[in-house]
Scaffold this active site. Structure first.
Site, mmCIF file in Angstrom:
data_model
loop_
_atom_site.group_PDB
_atom_site.id
_atom_site.type_symbol
_atom_site.label_atom_id
_atom_site.label_comp_id
_atom_site.label_asym_id
_atom_site.label_seq_id
_atom_site.Cartn_x
_atom_site.Cartn_y
_atom_site.Cartn_z
ATOM 1 N N LYS A 179 9.328 8.393 39.525
ATOM 2 C CA LYS A 179 8.419 7.490 40.246
ATOM 3 C C LYS A 179 7.395 8.260 41.066
ATOM 4 C CE LYS A 179 10.771 3.155 40.011
ATOM 5 N NZ LYS A 179 11.261 1.944 40.620
ATOM 6 N N LYS A 210 10.004 -2.908 34.117
ATOM 7 C CA LYS A 210 9.117 -4.016 34.451
ATOM 8 C C LYS A 210 7.760 -3.554 34.955
ATOM 9 C CE LYS A 210 12.196 -5.488 37.977
ATOM 10 N NZ LYS A 210 12.634 -4.329 38.762
ATOM 11 N N LYS A 255 13.062 4.125 28.889
ATOM 12 C CA LYS A 255 13.666 2.819 29.174
ATOM 13 C C LYS A 255 12.587 1.737 29.308
ATOM 14 C CE LYS A 255 14.067 2.118 34.144
ATOM 15 N NZ LYS A 255 14.792 1.455 35.182
HETATM 16 N N1 AQP Z 1 15.796 -0.898 30.339
HETATM 17 C C1 AQP Z 1 16.926 -1.258 30.957
HETATM 18 N N2 AQP Z 1 18.080 -1.358 30.257
HETATM 19 C C2 AQP Z 1 19.235 -1.733 30.874
HETATM 20 N N3 AQP Z 1 19.309 -2.039 32.184
HETATM 21 C C3 AQP Z 1 18.182 -1.959 32.914
HETATM 22 N N4 AQP Z 1 17.916 -2.197 34.208
HETATM 23 C C4 AQP Z 1 16.615 -1.964 34.452
HETATM 24 N N5 AQP Z 1 15.994 -1.591 33.318
HETATM 25 C C5 AQP Z 1 16.944 -1.565 32.346
HETATM 26 C C6 AQP Z 1 18.917 -2.628 35.189
HETATM 27 O O1 AQP Z 1 18.393 -3.787 35.856
HETATM 28 C C7 AQP Z 1 18.887 -3.794 37.187
HETATM 29 C C8 AQP Z 1 17.789 -4.087 38.141
HETATM 30 O O2 AQP Z 1 16.851 -3.039 38.120
HETATM 31 P P1 AQP Z 1 15.886 -2.861 39.349
HETATM 32 O O3 AQP Z 1 14.992 -4.013 39.458
HETATM 33 O O4 AQP Z 1 16.667 -2.609 40.579
HETATM 34 O O5 AQP Z 1 15.066 -1.577 39.108
HETATM 35 P P2 AQP Z 1 14.942 -0.554 37.989
HETATM 36 O O6 AQP Z 1 16.248 -0.060 37.505
HETATM 37 O O7 AQP Z 1 13.982 0.474 38.513
HETATM 38 O O8 AQP Z 1 14.289 -1.461 36.870
HETATM 39 P P3 AQP Z 1 12.847 -1.442 36.300
HETATM 40 O O9 AQP Z 1 12.693 -2.625 35.404
HETATM 41 O O10 AQP Z 1 12.536 -0.117 35.685
HETATM 42 O O11 AQP Z 1 11.963 -1.671 37.584
HETATM 43 P P4 AQP Z 1 10.735 -0.858 38.118
HETATM 44 O O12 AQP Z 1 9.767 -0.794 36.964
HETATM 45 O O13 AQP Z 1 10.207 -1.673 39.264
HETATM 46 O O14 AQP Z 1 11.234 0.466 38.536
HETATM 47 C C9 AQP Z 1 19.565 -2.462 37.438
HETATM 48 O O15 AQP Z 1 20.974 -2.635 37.349
HETATM 49 C C10 AQP Z 1 19.087 -1.617 36.302
HETATM 50 O O16 AQP Z 1 20.040 -0.640 35.942
#
Ligand code: AQP
Length: 332
Positions: free
Chosen positions: A115, A200, A197
């Site tokens: 990040k 969002k 991965k």
């Molecule tokens: N691609 C993924 N596959 C499986 N699990 C996933 N999670 C996120 N992406 C995947 C799981 O979703 C939960 C919530 O995630 P988060 O919102 O706390 O943040 P994150 O892991 O940083 O998810 P994002 O989508 O990648 O968000 P941004 O883009 O804002 O950083 C967690 O349990 C995560 O493991």
């Protein structure tokens, strides 16, 4: 334990539109625990501001994430659903635990490295100490089990280390939590770059399937998904795109990889991608409908938030008072 039940905690950031990665890796599995565990599911808005957010969007997405929790099957009567910033104990314990987390440990976190590379103009201290706040979220409720996707495994390991360190200095204070990873779906990849991965905050919206995408959008995105120059639908090394699509198809249909390979034996990628899109769109349709109904009833969502915050605060304060006593704070 709360009321003789083990405790489950997890959270999702309202930092964008939720993806099928968030759904299959995390939220979909949350309701499994509702009957046998005491469950706390949080919308982690304090984590979301580690990356710059548009205030009105953050507010809207906080409601949306809560509505999605409920639309994905979490009954607010059986689960404590709340917003992180409504329970100040998270910030308080977060600060305390910062003093029990090492600079070197935080520097090794891959999410921080990723990040900070992505947001080079805003490498703020909150982004760096994000995992400590996450440890506070979990440890406040004496959590036994944390359902998360694979990407959060390293943060959870750190939460365990912090708990163990604190317990070592002050005697048993925190339960040391265990991760819970879904058998399938714990790592959903981007449709455009299947070694990465699905996230969002990805700027390429075609690489990401959002829970609330229309059926047409879902079909279109799967149609364009990156595969390989082979033609066989088989799960194998080096076939990251197909492996990812098979994982998604398996999650939505319950079919094993063997069954999927047999089903598409002799058929091309076009047929397979269409089937994945259909299964995904159909699987998400009830969630979308329920979400729309809930978003039209803001008063209900606010009542859920209020009740959830009151209940979470009650348990959080218990742990926090214990911690404050142990470290030597005075109380009035
Ligand atoms: N691609 C993924 N596959 C499986 N699990 C996933 N999670 C996120 N992406 C995947 C799981 O979703 C939960 C919530 O995630 P988060 O919102 O706390 O943040 P994150 O892991 O940083 O998810 P994002 O989508 O990648 O968000 P941004 O883009 O804002 O950083 C967690 O349990 C995560 O493991």
């Amino acid at each position: 334990m709360i009321d003789d039940k083990k405790v489950v905690f997890s959270g999702v950031q309202p930092s964008g539109n939720l993806t099928i990665g968030n759904y299959l890796g995390a939220i979909r599995n949350f309701s499994e625990f509702s009957d046998l565990y005491k469950c706390f599911y949080c919308v982690v808005d304090m984590h979301a501001i580690t990356v710059r957010q548009v205030p009105a969007e953050l507010r809207r997405r906080t409601y949306e994430t809560l509505a999605l929790y409920i639309a994905c099957g979490l009954d607010p009567k059986k689960n404590t659903l709340y917003v992180q910033s409504h329970v100040p104990a998270h910030a308080e314990l977060g600060w305390i635990l910062n003093c029990y987390t090492m600079f070197g440990e935080l520097s090794r976190m891959t999410q921080f490295k990723d990040k900070s590379a992505k947001h080079a103009d805003n490498v703020n201290a909150g982004l760096f100490t994000y995992p400590t706040l996450m440890a506070a979220d979990i440890l406040l409720y004496q959590t036994d089990l944390v359902p998360v996707g694979v990407d959060q495994k390293q943060h959870l390991e750190l939460a365990r280390d912090i708990a163990t360190r604190f317990n070592g200095v002050y005697g048993d204070t925190f339960v040391v939590p265990e991760p819970y990873m879904a058998k399938s779906g714990a790592k959903i990849a981007s449709l455009a770059e299947p070694t990465k991965k699905m996230s969002k905050s990805d700027e390429n919206t075609n690489a990401v399937v959002y829970i609330l995408d229309s059926k047409d959008d879902i079909l279109r995105k799967f149609k364009r998904a990156v595969t390989d120059s082979d033609t066989r639908v088989v799960f194998a090394e080096g076939k990251d795109g197909i492996n990812n699509l098979m994982t998604i198809y398996s999650c939505f249909t319950g079919k094993t990889f063997d069954e999927i390979e047999r089903e598409f034996d002799g058929k091309g990628y076009g047929d397979f991608k269409l089937a994945v899109g259909e299964a995904c769109a159909d699987g998400l349709a009830p969630v979308r409908e329920e979400f729309a109904r809930l978003m039209a009833d803001k008063a209900y969502l606010e009542e859920v938030m209020k009740n959830g915050a009151a209940e979470a605060s009650y348990y959080a304060r218990k742990t926090l008072s214990k911690v404050k006593r142990k470290i030597g704070y005075t109380s009035l």
